[in-house]
Design a protein around this motif. Sequence first.
Motif, PDB file in Angstrom:
ATOM      1  N   ARG A  16      42.528  76.909   1.955  1.00 16.35           N
ATOM      2  CA  ARG A  16      41.117  76.543   1.795  1.00 16.35           C
ATOM      3  C   ARG A  16      40.744  75.389   2.724  1.00 16.35           C
ATOM      4  O   ARG A  16      39.694  75.408   3.371  1.00 16.35           O
ATOM      5  CB  ARG A  16      40.839  76.162   0.349  1.00 16.35           C
ATOM      6  CG  ARG A  16      39.352  75.854   0.100  1.00 16.35           C
ATOM      7  CD  ARG A  16      39.106  75.339  -1.298  1.00 16.35           C
ATOM      8  NE  ARG A  16      39.307  76.376  -2.292  1.00 16.35           N
ATOM      9  CZ  ARG A  16      40.292  76.390  -3.187  1.00 16.35           C
ATOM     10  NH1 ARG A  16      41.198  75.406  -3.177  1.00 16.35           N
ATOM     11  NH2 ARG A  16      40.387  77.357  -4.065  1.00 16.35           N
ATOM     12  N   TRP A  19      35.789  83.146   2.504  1.00 14.15           N
ATOM     13  CA  TRP A  19      36.914  82.856   1.609  1.00 14.15           C
ATOM     14  C   TRP A  19      36.919  83.888   0.483  1.00 14.15           C
ATOM     15  O   TRP A  19      36.003  83.949  -0.323  1.00 14.15           O
ATOM     16  CB  TRP A  19      36.775  81.440   1.063  1.00 14.15           C
ATOM     17  CG  TRP A  19      37.830  81.041   0.087  1.00 14.15           C
ATOM     18  CD1 TRP A  19      37.686  80.894  -1.249  1.00 14.15           C
ATOM     19  CD2 TRP A  19      39.199  80.720   0.377  1.00 14.15           C
ATOM     20  NE1 TRP A  19      38.858  80.497  -1.829  1.00 14.15           N
ATOM     21  CE2 TRP A  19      39.829  80.378  -0.840  1.00 14.15           C
ATOM     22  CE3 TRP A  19      39.953  80.673   1.547  1.00 14.15           C
ATOM     23  CZ2 TRP A  19      41.156  80.011  -0.923  1.00 14.15           C
ATOM     24  CZ3 TRP A  19      41.296  80.313   1.471  1.00 14.15           C
ATOM     25  CH2 TRP A  19      41.874  79.989   0.254  1.00 14.15           C
ATOM     26  N   THR A  58      39.566  84.644  -1.762  1.00 16.58           N
ATOM     27  CA  THR A  58      40.607  84.500  -2.783  1.00 16.58           C
ATOM     28  C   THR A  58      39.999  84.632  -4.176  1.00 16.58           C
ATOM     29  O   THR A  58      38.916  84.101  -4.453  1.00 16.58           O
ATOM     30  CB  THR A  58      41.295  83.140  -2.647  1.00 16.58           C
ATOM     31  OG1 THR A  58      41.836  83.022  -1.327  1.00 16.58           O
ATOM     32  CG2 THR A  58      42.411  82.985  -3.667  1.00 16.58           C
ATOM     33  N   TRP A  75      42.185  84.969   2.643  1.00 19.10           N
ATOM     34  CA  TRP A  75      42.405  84.932   1.197  1.00 19.10           C
ATOM     35  C   TRP A  75      43.899  84.850   0.882  1.00 19.10           C
ATOM     36  O   TRP A  75      44.754  85.114   1.743  1.00 19.10           O
ATOM     37  CB  TRP A  75      41.755  86.122   0.494  1.00 19.10           C
ATOM     38  CG  TRP A  75      42.391  87.463   0.743  1.00 19.10           C
ATOM     39  CD1 TRP A  75      43.324  88.087  -0.019  1.00 19.10           C
ATOM     40  CD2 TRP A  75      42.100  88.360   1.831  1.00 19.10           C
ATOM     41  NE1 TRP A  75      43.640  89.305   0.504  1.00 19.10           N
ATOM     42  CE2 TRP A  75      42.897  89.502   1.643  1.00 19.10           C
ATOM     43  CE3 TRP A  75      41.245  88.309   2.932  1.00 19.10           C
ATOM     44  CZ2 TRP A  75      42.870  90.591   2.518  1.00 19.10           C
ATOM     45  CZ3 TRP A  75      41.220  89.382   3.815  1.00 19.10           C
ATOM     46  CH2 TRP A  75      42.021  90.497   3.610  1.00 19.10           C
TER      47      TRP A  75
END
Length: 462
Positions: free
Chosen positions: A319, A338, A340, A380
């Motif tokens: 991140r 992003w 995830t 991710w």
Amino acid sequence: MKDITKLIRRFVGILLLSTVLVIVLNIILLAVISASQTANGRPYSTAKETAKALQKTAAGYVLSGDMAEQLNMENAWAIYIDNDTLEVKWHTKNLPDTIPLQYTISDIANLTMGYIDGYPTYTGDAENGLVVVGYPKDRYWKHMSPSWDYDFIKNAPYTVLVVIGVNIFLIFLIYMIVNSKLLKSVKPITNGIQALPLGEPVYVKEKGLLSGLAAKINQTSDILQRQKRNLQRKETARANWISGVSHDIRTPLSMVMGYAGQIEANESLPESERKKAQIIRRQSIKIKNLINDLNLASKLEYNMQPMDPRPVNLIAIARQSVVDFINSDMEEKYPIEWKTDDTLTACIIEGDKELLRRAIGNLITNSQAHNPDGCTIFVWVEKSAAEYKIIVEDNGIGVTDEKLEQLRTAPHYMMSDGKTAEPRHGLGLLIVGQIVSAHKGTVSFDHGKHGGFAVTIAFPII
């Protein structure tokens, strides 16, 4: 040592198998030969058949033509001895002159068990007399005292087993004595061969049956040691050269970047000149990053890069890398998504935080470098039962199957493909592979789900 034991077991196994096969073959041959020699019982049958075929007529005794022809084919002769007078009342025409025509009871007992004048004889009961059939002296051998001890017959199976066991033991003993020198020579040879891949110097005494092979192993060890020393010198020279060049470039490069930054910030200069200075500064930054990558790759390759393994959260590292690149993308040509799962909050491994950030950053930079017109980058983190995965993917121009195969099979990312002196791949992916390998992970390449290029970094869950 395991190989020596395996070799000995193999030799012994072959020996035992060969012995068993030889014994079985001998038994089979004995049975076949014995079966083919059942003719030993034929003379007795012939004598009995002759006795039956001999008929008494008014003119005397007459033998049937078939039986006479059979005796003639076997070159055998026959006589008929009368019970009352013990005289020969009839005989075949080929009766030898030395055969007597008058017998006593003891003579008959002898001829029944053995011979008449060296001719093997066999008897058959005829009407009021005895038919004797004789064969050539070299045709049959008769055992005249066929008496066997009952205990010997009873213990015959055990005797056979003992004889076979003794034979096997003697064969094995002879085999071991004959091959003991070979086995002694094999052990140092196998030890030397096993030691060659370890890279240590190997010396095998050049004596025994395999002295020639020992000499070749010693020569091979010498060659490998020379190659190892030469390779070490070359690699040391390369590392020193990289370090020296990097050090020599840093000072003038810093000056170029500093002066370019001053020119770029000077508002009294025309905009076109300031843009040129901006280009110089940005390209200088690329050169600086390239030098840093080159140094890092060299240190990782020779295990010179100090590691600082600590418990780190891969999600936090990934991140932070994404945030850093979002903030640095001034032109907004490379938006990063992003992806995830929000329910996944921690993926902890023992690792070096800065090196892992560098690996993820290199993958993002790789997507930017190969898509000059811009692309969306997807990042991710996933968790499976056995490993954590960090995926960096883009929807750019992608990669051909041929290039993908090169990425998967190339032994060294910087290796030239032979058609040009330029390296096949840049330092970015090389450093990624080295960093991940240092963390006991793996790197894989594939076509992306969004039409571009995808790289997956996997770390085992310990």
